[in-house]
Design a protein around this motif. Structure first.
Motif, PDB file in Angstrom:
ATOM      1  N   MET A   1     -62.404 -15.107  72.926  1.00 54.57           N
ATOM      2  CA  MET A   1     -62.770 -15.865  71.739  1.00 54.57           C
ATOM      3  C   MET A   1     -64.141 -15.413  71.228  1.00 54.57           C
ATOM      4  O   MET A   1     -64.999 -14.998  72.010  1.00 54.57           O
ATOM      5  CB  MET A   1     -62.802 -17.360  72.042  1.00 54.57           C
ATOM      6  CG  MET A   1     -61.591 -17.879  72.807  1.00 54.57           C
ATOM      7  SD  MET A   1     -60.058 -17.789  71.845  1.00 54.57           S
ATOM      8  CE  MET A   1     -60.288 -19.198  70.743  1.00 54.57           C
TER       9      MET A   1
ATOM     10  N   TRP B   1     -59.308 -11.347  70.633  1.00 55.98           N
ATOM     11  CA  TRP B   1     -58.521 -10.331  71.345  1.00 55.98           C
ATOM     12  C   TRP B   1     -57.628 -11.048  72.356  1.00 55.98           C
ATOM     13  O   TRP B   1     -58.105 -11.777  73.208  1.00 55.98           O
ATOM     14  CB  TRP B   1     -59.466  -9.378  72.078  1.00 55.98           C
ATOM     15  CG  TRP B   1     -58.897  -8.054  72.461  1.00 55.98           C
ATOM     16  CD1 TRP B   1     -57.599  -7.749  72.758  1.00 55.98           C
ATOM     17  CD2 TRP B   1     -59.630  -6.821  72.598  1.00 55.98           C
ATOM     18  NE1 TRP B   1     -57.478  -6.421  73.068  1.00 55.98           N
ATOM     19  CE2 TRP B   1     -58.715  -5.825  72.977  1.00 55.98           C
ATOM     20  CE3 TRP B   1     -60.966  -6.471  72.452  1.00 55.98           C
ATOM     21  CZ2 TRP B   1     -59.087  -4.505  73.210  1.00 55.98           C
ATOM     22  CZ3 TRP B   1     -61.347  -5.161  72.677  1.00 55.98           C
ATOM     23  CH2 TRP B   1     -60.415  -4.182  73.050  1.00 55.98           C
ATOM     24  N   GLY B   2     -56.333 -10.836  72.245  1.00 52.47           N
ATOM     25  CA  GLY B   2     -55.385 -11.448  73.178  1.00 52.47           C
ATOM     26  C   GLY B   2     -54.926 -10.449  74.226  1.00 52.47           C
ATOM     27  O   GLY B   2     -54.569  -9.308  73.897  1.00 52.47           O
TER      28      GLY B   2
ATOM     29  N   GLU C   1     -63.664 -17.189  76.843  1.00 51.68           N
ATOM     30  CA  GLU C   1     -62.252 -16.954  77.156  1.00 51.68           C
ATOM     31  C   GLU C   1     -61.464 -18.246  77.071  1.00 51.68           C
ATOM     32  O   GLU C   1     -61.966 -19.318  77.397  1.00 51.68           O
ATOM     33  CB  GLU C   1     -62.109 -16.351  78.564  1.00 51.68           C
ATOM     34  CG  GLU C   1     -62.671 -14.948  78.686  1.00 51.68           C
ATOM     35  CD  GLU C   1     -62.538 -14.389  80.099  1.00 51.68           C
ATOM     36  OE1 GLU C   1     -61.751 -14.945  80.890  1.00 51.68           O
ATOM     37  OE2 GLU C   1     -63.240 -13.406  80.417  1.00 51.68           O
ATOM     38  N   TYR C   2     -60.228 -18.110  76.621  1.00 50.30           N
ATOM     39  CA  TYR C   2     -59.301 -19.243  76.575  1.00 50.30           C
ATOM     40  C   TYR C   2     -58.016 -18.827  77.271  1.00 50.30           C
ATOM     41  O   TYR C   2     -57.354 -17.864  76.857  1.00 50.30           O
ATOM     42  CB  TYR C   2     -59.004 -19.646  75.130  1.00 50.30           C
ATOM     43  CG  TYR C   2     -57.893 -20.673  75.005  1.00 50.30           C
ATOM     44  CD1 TYR C   2     -58.107 -22.006  75.369  1.00 50.30           C
ATOM     45  CD2 TYR C   2     -56.632 -20.301  74.541  1.00 50.30           C
ATOM     46  CE1 TYR C   2     -57.094 -22.945  75.260  1.00 50.30           C
ATOM     47  CE2 TYR C   2     -55.614 -21.227  74.432  1.00 50.30           C
ATOM     48  CZ  TYR C   2     -55.850 -22.556  74.797  1.00 50.30           C
ATOM     49  OH  TYR C   2     -54.833 -23.483  74.705  1.00 50.30           O
TER      50      TYR C   2
ATOM     51  N   THR D   1     -51.509 -15.525  79.495  1.00 46.04           N
ATOM     52  CA  THR D   1     -52.190 -14.959  78.339  1.00 46.04           C
ATOM     53  C   THR D   1     -53.609 -15.500  78.280  1.00 46.04           C
ATOM     54  O   THR D   1     -53.818 -16.705  78.405  1.00 46.04           O
ATOM     55  CB  THR D   1     -51.460 -15.299  77.024  1.00 46.04           C
ATOM     56  OG1 THR D   1     -50.157 -14.707  77.041  1.00 46.04           O
ATOM     57  CG2 THR D   1     -52.232 -14.782  75.821  1.00 46.04           C
ATOM     58  N   THR D   2     -54.558 -14.604  78.105  1.00 44.95           N
ATOM     59  CA  THR D   2     -55.954 -14.978  77.939  1.00 44.95           C
ATOM     60  C   THR D   2     -56.464 -14.412  76.619  1.00 44.95           C
ATOM     61  O   THR D   2     -56.258 -13.234  76.325  1.00 44.95           O
ATOM     62  CB  THR D   2     -56.817 -14.447  79.094  1.00 44.95           C
ATOM     63  OG1 THR D   2     -56.383 -15.034  80.322  1.00 44.95           O
ATOM     64  CG2 THR D   2     -58.295 -14.773  78.887  1.00 44.95           C
ATOM     65  N   ASP D   3     -57.098 -15.256  75.828  1.00 42.76           N
ATOM     66  CA  ASP D   3     -57.706 -14.813  74.581  1.00 42.76           C
ATOM     67  C   ASP D   3     -59.214 -14.688  74.768  1.00 42.76           C
ATOM     68  O   ASP D   3     -59.850 -15.602  75.321  1.00 42.76           O
ATOM     69  CB  ASP D   3     -57.446 -15.811  73.448  1.00 42.76           C
ATOM     70  CG  ASP D   3     -55.982 -15.862  73.046  1.00 42.76           C
ATOM     71  OD1 ASP D   3     -55.267 -14.879  73.315  1.00 42.76           O
ATOM     72  OD2 ASP D   3     -55.562 -16.884  72.474  1.00 42.76           O
TER      73      ASP D   3
ATOM     74  N   VAL E   1     -55.530  -6.452  69.560  1.00 45.66           N
ATOM     75  CA  VAL E   1     -56.669  -6.927  68.772  1.00 45.66           C
ATOM     76  C   VAL E   1     -56.534  -6.443  67.340  1.00 45.66           C
ATOM     77  O   VAL E   1     -55.966  -5.385  67.071  1.00 45.66           O
ATOM     78  CB  VAL E   1     -58.006  -6.442  69.396  1.00 45.66           C
ATOM     79  CG1 VAL E   1     -58.140  -4.930  69.313  1.00 45.66           C
ATOM     80  CG2 VAL E   1     -59.202  -7.133  68.770  1.00 45.66           C
TER      81      VAL E   1
ATOM     82  N   HIS F   1     -54.277 -19.632  78.041  1.00 46.36           N
ATOM     83  CA  HIS F   1     -53.192 -20.443  77.507  1.00 46.36           C
ATOM     84  C   HIS F   1     -52.563 -21.282  78.621  1.00 46.36           C
ATOM     85  O   HIS F   1     -52.206 -20.733  79.683  1.00 46.36           O
ATOM     86  CB  HIS F   1     -52.114 -19.549  76.887  1.00 46.36           C
ATOM     87  CG  HIS F   1     -52.561 -18.883  75.622  1.00 46.36           C
ATOM     88  ND1 HIS F   1     -51.763 -18.765  74.511  1.00 46.36           N
ATOM     89  CD2 HIS F   1     -53.744 -18.311  75.271  1.00 46.36           C
ATOM     90  CE1 HIS F   1     -52.406 -18.131  73.543  1.00 46.36           C
ATOM     91  NE2 HIS F   1     -53.617 -17.847  73.996  1.00 46.36           N
TER      92      HIS F   1
ATOM     93  N   GLN G   1     -62.905 -18.749  67.461  1.00 44.19           N
ATOM     94  CA  GLN G   1     -61.528 -18.356  67.159  1.00 44.19           C
ATOM     95  C   GLN G   1     -61.134 -17.147  67.992  1.00 44.19           C
ATOM     96  O   GLN G   1     -61.977 -16.417  68.510  1.00 44.19           O
ATOM     97  CB  GLN G   1     -61.398 -18.013  65.665  1.00 44.19           C
ATOM     98  CG  GLN G   1     -61.706 -19.153  64.730  1.00 44.19           C
ATOM     99  CD  GLN G   1     -60.603 -20.188  64.670  1.00 44.19           C
ATOM    100  OE1 GLN G   1     -59.461 -19.924  65.056  1.00 44.19           O
ATOM    101  NE2 GLN G   1     -60.924 -21.378  64.181  1.00 44.19           N
ATOM    102  N   GLU G   2     -59.812 -16.942  68.082  1.00 43.51           N
ATOM    103  CA  GLU G   2     -59.295 -15.819  68.871  1.00 43.51           C
ATOM    104  C   GLU G   2     -59.700 -14.483  68.269  1.00 43.51           C
ATOM    105  O   GLU G   2     -59.568 -14.259  67.065  1.00 43.51           O
ATOM    106  CB  GLU G   2     -57.768 -15.896  68.941  1.00 43.51           C
ATOM    107  CG  GLU G   2     -57.140 -14.706  69.664  1.00 43.51           C
ATOM    108  CD  GLU G   2     -55.637 -14.601  69.462  1.00 43.51           C
ATOM    109  OE1 GLU G   2     -55.084 -13.544  69.784  1.00 43.51           O
ATOM    110  OE2 GLU G   2     -55.022 -15.564  68.972  1.00 43.51           O
TER     111      GLU G   2
END
Length: 497
Positions: free
Chosen positions: A309, A320-321, A290-291, A305-307, A361, A293, A317-318
């Protein structure tokens, strides 16, 4: 990635669009197996997101909408990427994907180096810095490079940074905004009054139909509106196969909550739901992360916002946001259209504009993630003890394009062929099945392994002469066992849901 792309072409998953004319960058076609895999991804998402929930309904909105939709949403003014041109090679780069660094020796800058974004960007910049130091025959200690992307470039540095295309400084332009929406015209005229856009996202269709759904769908907070559909973005640099393309398919859901609801709790619940869904279609937890923002990079209206990864071969890479968007979108459309986008709260007896959590997504990115996670090459021994290479796609039965393959042991025995075709026809009523009578059984197994078929059924003489059972071969373990027709359908019913 080279092996995966080659397999995708060879086995009919993905083709370059307009290939006979040299192709067109950023556009792809999906072959027979690719179309099946994409449909299975969509169907699994729709079943789990819409049909198996009581709080979410689905809609389908048009690709071209009134241009004021995109003015209200901010896309006309702000849907841009920073663009940098190389004036010599005519290459174009996204400024946030083009990195540079000063080459500093004993505290003095002797030049600059550049590299495109990748997992090895910093290492490539450091190697280029060492090469520049040798080329200029400068003595002294080289400092570690400090990479920056071109959105952070100072005006006085632009002429000193080499273009990745030429290796020479002086040809790069300053970054400028580039709107990624595809523009078109509606009607017979091609003047300003006919300008429209291909949608760059499916979300706005759900916002502008919000009141229609509320008035007709018998929904109450919290509830969601889901949609699957094509979107179009004029990407400056499409790359990494189907990961970043100009025409793609999205699966989005807008989950509307009370303005006083605990948005952070709801946001977390949807992050967890999305991760669990990815696991249900076969993406391993070990590939996911997870990333979050950082606040300074969020849009002014965004609460968070959480992506999710995914670890692709070309880097993390991303995939699903999941965004908490507040009530920005509904408020913007209410202000621009003059039509209130409100609900009546029976508890407080007041009208309110709901807030929204948005999981969004791309079907194509999930498609690629499944190919990457499922692809494997391994060495196995055949019946004679010879070592051979097996290529396999370990797809979950939920999304595998072919669920079961049916083989008669010998194609020149009518009784075996007739029984095999009978079972094949019954399977086809409900499942994607494949019939193959060509070549040795081992070779037929390998062909199915390569396209990810979970099970193969072989009709042999025991099937005809004894109890009617046949051989079931499992893809991952390659084990074989006898199974009846009823047991086969029970297995499929359990695993394909």
């Amino acid at each position: 990635m080279e092996a995966i792309v080659a397999l995708a072409k060879r086995r009919g998953f993905v083709f370059q669009s307009s290939e006979i004319y040299g192709g067109i960058n950023g556009f792809f076609d999906y072959g027979p197996l690719g179309a099946e895999l994409k449909k299975n991804i969509r169907d699994c998402w729709w079943d789990d997101m819409v049909r198996r929930r009581d709080d979410i309904v689905g809609i389908e909105t048009s690709i071209i909408m009134h241009p004021k939709v995109w003015e209200a949403s901010g896309h006309v003014a702000g849907f841009t990427d920073p663009l940098v041109d190389c004036k010599v090679s005519k290459q174009r780069y996204r400024a946030d994907q083009l990195f540079f660094a000063a080459v500093v020796v004993d505290g003095s800058t002797i030049g600059y180096v550049s590299a495109l974004e990748s997992e090895k960007t910093e290492a490539e910049l450091q190697t280029a810095a060492e090469a520049l130091k040798r080329k200029k025959a400068v003595q002294g200690k080289l400092a570690p490079v400090q990479p920056r992307d071109m959105t952070l470039v100072a005006p006085e540095e632009i002429a000193l940074i080499p273009s990745p295309a030429t290796g020479e400084p002086g040809s790069l332009t300053a970054p400028r905004s580039f709107n990624m929406m595809f523009q078109t015209n509606v009607g017979a005229m091609t003047d300003a009054s006919s300008v429209a856009y291909l949608r760059p996202e499916t979300a706005q269709g759900m916002f502008v139909d919000f009141k229609n759904v509320v008035d007709t769908g018998r929904v109450k907070l919290p509830f969601g509106i889901a949609q699957i559909g094509k979107s179009f973005r004029n990407e400056i640099t499409p790359r990494n196969f189907i990961f970043r393309s100009r025409e793609f398919e999205q699966m989005e859901m807008e989950y509307f909550i009370h303005e006083d609801a605990d948005w952070a709790k709801c946001h977390r619940e949807w992050i967890d739901w999305c991760r669990q869904w990815l696991a249900s279609i076969g993406l391993p937890e070990s590939h996911l992360s997870e990333y979050n923002h950082p606040k300074e990079k969020l849009a002014f209206y965004s609460k968070g916002t959480t992506d999710i990864m995914f670890r692709y071969p070309f880097g993390v890479q991303e995939l699903w946001g999941i965004a908490a968007r507040g009530n920005y979108d509904l408020s913007q459309h209410a202000a621009t259209s003059g039509v209130p986008q409100e609900l009546f709260d029976e508890t407080t007896k007041k009208k309110l504009t709901p807030h929204v959590i948005e999981p969004a997504v791309g079907v194509d990115r999930i498609f690629l993630a499944l190919l990457c996670a499922g692809y494997a090459e391994e060495e196995i021994k055949d019946e004679k003890g010879n070592v051979e290479k097996r290529t396999v796609l370990r797809f979950s039965p939920r999304i595998a394009p072919v669920k079961v393959a049916v083989f008669p042991l010998l194609k020149n025995k009518p009784e075996l062929v007739a029984r095999a075709q009978e079972i094949y026809r019954r399977l086809k009523r409900k499942y994607a099945a494949f019939y193959d009578e060509s070549g040795a059984i081992g070779r037929r197994y390998r062909r199915q392994d390569e396209i990810g078929t979970p099970w193969c059924v072989t009709i042999d003489f025991e099937t005809i002469e004894k109890d009617g059972s046949f051989t079931l071969r499992e893809r991952d373990s390659m084990t074989q066992r006898r199974i009846s027709e009823a047991e086969l359908f029970a297995l499929l019913e359990e695993k394909v849901w």
